[in-house]
Design a protein around this motif. Structure first.
Motif, PDB file in Angstrom:
ATOM      1  N   ARG A 162       0.751  -1.276  -0.057  1.00  0.00           N
ATOM      2  CA  ARG A 162       0.044   0.125  -0.099  1.00  0.00           C
ATOM      3  C   ARG A 162       0.810   1.310  -0.282  1.00  0.00           C
ATOM      4  O   ARG A 162       0.476   2.220  -0.833  1.00  0.00           O
ATOM      5  CB  ARG A 162      -0.817   0.006   1.233  1.00  0.00           C
ATOM      6  N   ALA A 163       1.910   1.304   0.952  1.00  0.00           N
ATOM      7  CA  ALA A 163       2.965   2.607   0.884  1.00  0.00           C
ATOM      8  C   ALA A 163       3.471   2.733  -0.594  1.00  0.00           C
ATOM      9  O   ALA A 163       3.739   3.672  -0.820  1.00  0.00           O
ATOM     10  CB  ALA A 163       3.858   2.330   1.897  1.00  0.00           C
ATOM     11  N   LEU A 164       4.065   1.515  -1.016  1.00  0.00           N
ATOM     12  CA  LEU A 164       4.668   1.971  -2.588  1.00  0.00           C
ATOM     13  C   LEU A 164       3.789   1.980  -3.517  1.00  0.00           C
ATOM     14  O   LEU A 164       4.038   2.897  -4.452  1.00  0.00           O
ATOM     15  CB  LEU A 164       5.337   0.373  -2.867  1.00  0.00           C
ATOM     16  N   ILE A 165       2.588   1.671  -3.389  1.00  0.00           N
ATOM     17  CA  ILE A 165       1.431   1.928  -4.517  1.00  0.00           C
ATOM     18  C   ILE A 165       1.286   3.540  -4.311  1.00  0.00           C
ATOM     19  O   ILE A 165       1.197   4.404  -5.413  1.00  0.00           O
ATOM     20  CB  ILE A 165       0.130   1.387  -4.344  1.00  0.00           C
ATOM     21  N   ALA A 166       0.937   4.085  -3.163  1.00  0.00           N
ATOM     22  CA  ALA A 166       0.942   5.580  -2.769  1.00  0.00           C
ATOM     23  C   ALA A 166       2.102   6.175  -3.226  1.00  0.00           C
ATOM     24  O   ALA A 166       1.815   7.413  -3.902  1.00  0.00           O
ATOM     25  CB  ALA A 166       0.646   5.771  -1.543  1.00  0.00           C
ATOM     26  N   GLN A 167       3.299   5.808  -2.822  1.00  0.00           N
ATOM     27  CA  GLN A 167       4.491   6.337  -3.290  1.00  0.00           C
ATOM     28  C   GLN A 167       4.609   6.623  -4.918  1.00  0.00           C
ATOM     29  O   GLN A 167       4.928   7.614  -5.332  1.00  0.00           O
ATOM     30  CB  GLN A 167       5.764   5.776  -2.861  1.00  0.00           C
ATOM     31  N   ALA A 168       4.082   5.537  -5.602  1.00  0.00           N
ATOM     32  CA  ALA A 168       4.196   5.456  -7.155  1.00  0.00           C
ATOM     33  C   ALA A 168       3.286   6.416  -7.652  1.00  0.00           C
ATOM     34  O   ALA A 168       3.272   7.175  -8.579  1.00  0.00           O
ATOM     35  CB  ALA A 168       3.769   4.268  -7.602  1.00  0.00           C
ATOM     36  N   GLN A 169       1.963   6.622  -7.131  1.00  0.00           N
ATOM     37  CA  GLN A 169       0.952   7.727  -7.488  1.00  0.00           C
ATOM     38  C   GLN A 169       1.524   8.987  -7.297  1.00  0.00           C
ATOM     39  O   GLN A 169       1.031   9.818  -8.205  1.00  0.00           O
ATOM     40  CB  GLN A 169      -0.562   7.296  -6.753  1.00  0.00           C
ATOM     41  N   ILE A 170       2.087   9.149  -6.220  1.00  0.00           N
ATOM     42  CA  ILE A 170       2.534  10.557  -5.771  1.00  0.00           C
ATOM     43  C   ILE A 170       3.583  11.051  -6.808  1.00  0.00           C
ATOM     44  O   ILE A 170       3.629  12.122  -7.560  1.00  0.00           O
ATOM     45  CB  ILE A 170       3.095  10.500  -4.253  1.00  0.00           C
ATOM     46  N   GLU A 171       4.604  10.045  -7.118  1.00  0.00           N
ATOM     47  CA  GLU A 171       5.538  10.370  -8.242  1.00  0.00           C
ATOM     48  C   GLU A 171       5.154  10.480  -9.481  1.00  0.00           C
ATOM     49  O   GLU A 171       5.518  11.550 -10.063  1.00  0.00           O
ATOM     50  CB  GLU A 171       6.615   9.103  -8.203  1.00  0.00           C
ATOM     51  N   ALA A 172       3.939   9.768  -9.990  1.00  0.00           N
ATOM     52  CA  ALA A 172       3.304   9.888 -11.322  1.00  0.00           C
ATOM     53  C   ALA A 172       2.546  11.468 -11.399  1.00  0.00           C
ATOM     54  O   ALA A 172       2.497  12.150 -12.198  1.00  0.00           O
ATOM     55  CB  ALA A 172       2.350   8.836 -11.457  1.00  0.00           C
ATOM     56  N   ARG A 173       1.886  11.675 -10.045  1.00  0.00           N
ATOM     57  CA  ARG A 173       1.328  12.820 -10.102  1.00  0.00           C
ATOM     58  C   ARG A 173       2.224  14.067 -10.262  1.00  0.00           C
ATOM     59  O   ARG A 173       1.908  15.137 -10.949  1.00  0.00           O
ATOM     60  CB  ARG A 173       0.332  13.219  -8.577  1.00  0.00           C
TER      61      ARG A 173
END
Length: 267
Positions: A172-183
């Motif tokens: 969950r933390a890695l997915i959230a980090q990937a979403q933030i980086e993509a944003r």
């Protein structure tokens, strides 16, 4: 000291099981190209490394009163130490690939190659002469007393649930980090496009400004020429009008001469 097995055995089981999970996720990435396979492997790596280190530490603590030493280069201990190094190498590769935006296939290949060490760990006490005890719990039999077997199975189940919870939390933390980086990347790209558009509009406006400037200069020059013409027309009595008046003067002289001549030739 025998009670330490309630930590040592689950830790060893989850250390090997964690790398098996990495190998499965790596195969899913390489074969089916599942988008969450790389994230799941990265999520498994850190808890797997932690439980492997716990296994090594508790094994050394247990081996000190049993073997009389903290460490021996035994087949089981050495292969377990190699597993810890494999975890560190996998984490370094996976984090470098994620940081540089490279393909996670290299880390996935490393995860599948490292799975060779799992059967080596399992069979090390059988293949080599070892201070470590032989397998105590197999599919067919168990050398544990019933007093220890039930609590051990409960401990294994509890640590397995903890391991699964840690993996899900890390995913969950890695997915959230990937979403933030993509944003953030989309925002940076949008700002870059806006900046390029502003520069393009500025460059497109420059020729128009040049044309307006040249038109203004032309209008000013035309106004200056009209003003010069008007001044030339207004100054007709001045020296600029001598040429027309000279003609007019000659005509006047002729008329005067004619008058005089008329007068002289008259009666």
């Amino acid at each position: 000291t025998v009670r330490i097995l309630f930590i040592h055995v689950p830790a060893a089981w989850l250390g090997m099981g964690g790398w098996a999970g990495i190998a499965i996720s790596s195969a899913a990435l390489l074969i089916w190209k599942h988008p969450l396979a790389a994230l799941s492997a990265r999520a498994i790596a850190v808890p797997g490394l932690v439980f492997t280190l716990i296994c090594l530490a508790t094994g050394s603590i247990w081996g000190r009163p049993t073997w009389g030493t903290w460490w021996v280069w035994d087949g089981r201990l050495t292969s377990m130490l190699v597993l810890a190094f494999l975890y560190v190498g996998y984490l370094a590769l996976a984090q470098a690939a994620a940081r540089e935006g490279a393909s996670p296939r290299i880390a996935a290949i490393f995860g599948m190659v490292g799975a060779i060490n799992i059967p080596i760990i399992n069979r090390s006490v059988v293949w080599w002469n070892s201070l470590h005890q032989p397998p105590s719990l197999t599919a067919g039999k168990s050398s544990f007393d019933g007093v220890f077997l039930a609590p051990l199975l409960i401990a294994v189940l509890g640590f397995s649930l903890l391991f699964g919870a840690l993996v899900l939390m890390r995913m969950r933390a890695l997915i959230a980090q990937a979403q933030i980086e993509a944003r953030l990347r989309r925002r940076a790209m949008r700002r870059g496009r806006d900046a390029v558009g502003s520069l393009g509009a500025l460059f497109r406006a420059q020729p128009g400004r040049g044309r307006d400037h040249r038109a203004g200069v032309h209008r000013v020059s035309r106004r200056g020429g009209d003003a010069a013409l008007s001044r030339r027309d207004d100054g007709a009595d001045g020296p600029g009008a001598l040429a027309p008046r000279r003609g007019g003067g000659h005509q006047g002289r002729k008329s005067v001469g004619e008058g005089k001549g008329g007068g002289l030739g008259g009666p």
